[in-house]
Write an enzyme that holds these catalytic residues in place. Structure first.
Site, PDB file in Angstrom:
ATOM      1  N   HIS A  10      56.807  43.923  61.749  1.00 23.42           N
ATOM      2  CA  HIS A  10      56.359  43.115  60.616  1.00 23.42           C
ATOM      3  C   HIS A  10      55.677  41.872  61.172  1.00 23.42           C
ATOM      4  O   HIS A  10      56.315  41.067  61.869  1.00 23.42           O
ATOM      5  CB  HIS A  10      57.556  42.692  59.764  1.00 23.42           C
ATOM      6  CG  HIS A  10      58.350  43.847  59.226  1.00 23.42           C
ATOM      7  ND1 HIS A  10      58.161  44.377  57.978  1.00 23.42           N
ATOM      8  CD2 HIS A  10      59.329  44.610  59.811  1.00 23.42           C
ATOM      9  CE1 HIS A  10      58.988  45.397  57.791  1.00 23.42           C
ATOM     10  NE2 HIS A  10      59.716  45.560  58.893  1.00 23.42           N
ATOM     11  N   HIS A 188      60.917  52.314  54.910  1.00 25.75           N
ATOM     12  CA  HIS A 188      62.222  51.925  55.430  1.00 25.75           C
ATOM     13  C   HIS A 188      63.284  52.684  54.631  1.00 25.75           C
ATOM     14  O   HIS A 188      63.259  52.672  53.396  1.00 25.75           O
ATOM     15  CB  HIS A 188      62.473  50.428  55.232  1.00 25.75           C
ATOM     16  CG  HIS A 188      61.759  49.532  56.187  1.00 25.75           C
ATOM     17  ND1 HIS A 188      60.408  49.535  56.351  1.00 25.75           N
ATOM     18  CD2 HIS A 188      62.239  48.578  57.043  1.00 25.75           C
ATOM     19  CE1 HIS A 188      60.078  48.629  57.263  1.00 25.75           C
ATOM     20  NE2 HIS A 188      61.161  48.028  57.699  1.00 25.75           N
ATOM     21  N   GLU A 191      68.600  52.181  56.746  1.00 23.09           N
ATOM     22  CA  GLU A 191      68.905  51.013  57.599  1.00 23.09           C
ATOM     23  C   GLU A 191      70.282  50.514  57.161  1.00 23.09           C
ATOM     24  O   GLU A 191      71.265  50.684  57.876  1.00 23.09           O
ATOM     25  CB  GLU A 191      67.827  49.940  57.429  1.00 23.09           C
ATOM     26  CG  GLU A 191      68.079  48.656  58.241  1.00 23.09           C
ATOM     27  CD  GLU A 191      67.056  47.550  57.952  1.00 23.09           C
ATOM     28  OE1 GLU A 191      66.341  47.628  56.932  1.00 23.09           O
ATOM     29  OE2 GLU A 191      66.994  46.588  58.763  1.00 23.09           O
TER      30      GLU A 191
HETATM   31  N1  ADE Z   1      61.218  43.214  56.186  1.00 21.45           N
HETATM   32  C1  ADE Z   1      61.145  42.684  57.408  1.00 21.45           C
HETATM   33  N2  ADE Z   1      62.068  43.222  58.219  1.00 21.45           N
HETATM   34  C2  ADE Z   1      62.743  44.140  57.482  1.00 21.45           C
HETATM   35  C3  ADE Z   1      63.805  45.036  57.750  1.00 21.45           C
HETATM   36  N3  ADE Z   1      64.401  45.123  58.943  1.00 21.45           N
HETATM   37  N4  ADE Z   1      64.254  45.806  56.729  1.00 21.45           N
HETATM   38  C4  ADE Z   1      63.682  45.735  55.529  1.00 21.45           C
HETATM   39  N5  ADE Z   1      62.684  44.918  55.237  1.00 21.45           N
HETATM   40  C5  ADE Z   1      62.206  44.123  56.196  1.00 21.45           C
HETATM   41 ZN    ZN Z   2      61.371  46.721  59.368  1.00 20.80          ZN
END
Ligand code: ADE
Ligand code: ZN
Length: 332
Positions: A10, A188, A191
């Protein structure tokens, strides 16, 4: 470091504390920290949301195309030193337009630095704007519409921000539109969120790569699907440690993911917040997870195979990995 592609990065997460303070001064933005030490002291995160709160607050310092270009160029400089030869980078347009920054400032600034990257840094690049999943689907569609109308070169569409309680299914239409426009799709998932979000990202959003995906291991059928389809997972070990997805790097699931045949890549996510860039992530894995030279070679190759690159460029980068491996091997 072997030549590698970075596929989960990012841009706003590359703003180092010192840069945040410089930008605040440049743009006369008042921050609630007196100096770098006071800001850096806040880089202790209980979870993803705690990080996101600081990450979005610090974005207030980004105002002009020049700011976005400087941020992007600083990342590329550091990435080149880490062995990155190709980078597909995320940006969060809604986090800027929602506070009054024109989309053109974001896309022009980032785009200028990315366009110069091959000649300045020897890095090929692609840009992936991300949908903020904790905003509405209508907001997401407006962002995609603005990006498409701008004519800026974009590689794909991503999905990020607060995961739990914000399943991919809400954004089916937006990702359908992205696919119809010929964009790649990534998301994503897995996570902090459950394996069901990874299924949704694959089945409803058409995701070609899963960002993070570490919780996929909890679902054997999902692992079998990801292995069969060779869907890459862009894993970010230091991020997982700093956001407490794992308690200890020695317990990180990356080695197990590789053993089970998943296409794993290593990435830095938000390196300024999580303690390091791609080379730092690899060094940490070597130190704590038993990643040796052979595993590092597999990870470098996976990163190139998983990139949205044409076959000729992939062959060129794989040959550079071959050359680096051969050059590093002791002669006898
Ligand atoms: N935006 C920036 N880093 C992130 C992450 N690890 N997970 C979700 N959104 C994000
Ligand atoms: Zn990320």
């Amino acid at each position: 470091m072997l030549p590698s592609a970075e596929l989960h990065l990012h841009l706003e997460g590359t703003l180092e504390p010192s840069t945040i303070l410089e930008l605040a001064e440049r743009n006369r933005v008042r921050l609630p920290y007196a100096d770098v030490d006071e800001l850096a002291a806040r880089y202790e995160f209980a979870d993803l949301q705690a990080f996101l709160d600081l990450y979005y607050a610090n974005m207030a310092t980004l105002r002009t195309a020049q700011d976005f270009a400087d941020m992007t160029d600083a990342y590329l400089t550091r990435a080149a030193a880490a062995g990155v030869v190709h980078a597909e980078v995320f940006v969060d347009p809604q986090a800027h337009t929602s506070r009054g920054v024109a989309l053109s400032e974001v896309l022009d600034g980032v785009g200028t630095a990315l366009a110069a990257a091959p000649s300045v840094h020897g890095i090929s690049t692609g840009l992936i704007p991300c949908v903020l999943r904790d905003h509405s689907a209508a907001d997401a569609m407006a962002m995609l519409d603005g990006v498409l109308r701008s004519g800026a070169p974009v590689l794909g569409l991503g999905l990020d921000s607060a995961e739990v309680g914000h399943p991919p299914s809400a954004f089916t239409e937006v990702f359908d539109r992205a696919g119809a426009e010929g964009l790649h799709r990534v998301a994503h998932a897995g996570e902090e969120g459950p394996p069901s979000y990874v299924w949704e990202a694959l089945d409803l959003l058409g995701a070609e790569r899963i960002d993070h995906g570490v919780r996929s291991l909890e679902d054997g059928d999902l692992v079998a699907r990801l292995v069969r389809q060779r869907t890459p997972l862009t894993v970010c070990p230091l991020s997982n440690l700093r956001l407490r997805v794992v308690d200890d790097l020695a317990e990180h699931p990356l080695p197990e993911m590789m053993r089970r045949g998943l296409v794993v890549t290593v990435n830095s996510d938000d390196p300024a917040y999580f303690g390091g860039y791609l080379d730092d992530n690899m060094a940490a894995l070597r130190g704590s997870c038993g990643i040796d030279d052979d595993a590092a070679e597999v990870l470098a190759r996976n990163s190139v195979e998983a990139a949205f690159l044409d076959d000729a460029r992939k062959r060129e980068l794989l040959a550079r990995i071959d050359a680096a491996v051969t050059g590093a091997r002791p002669r006898n």
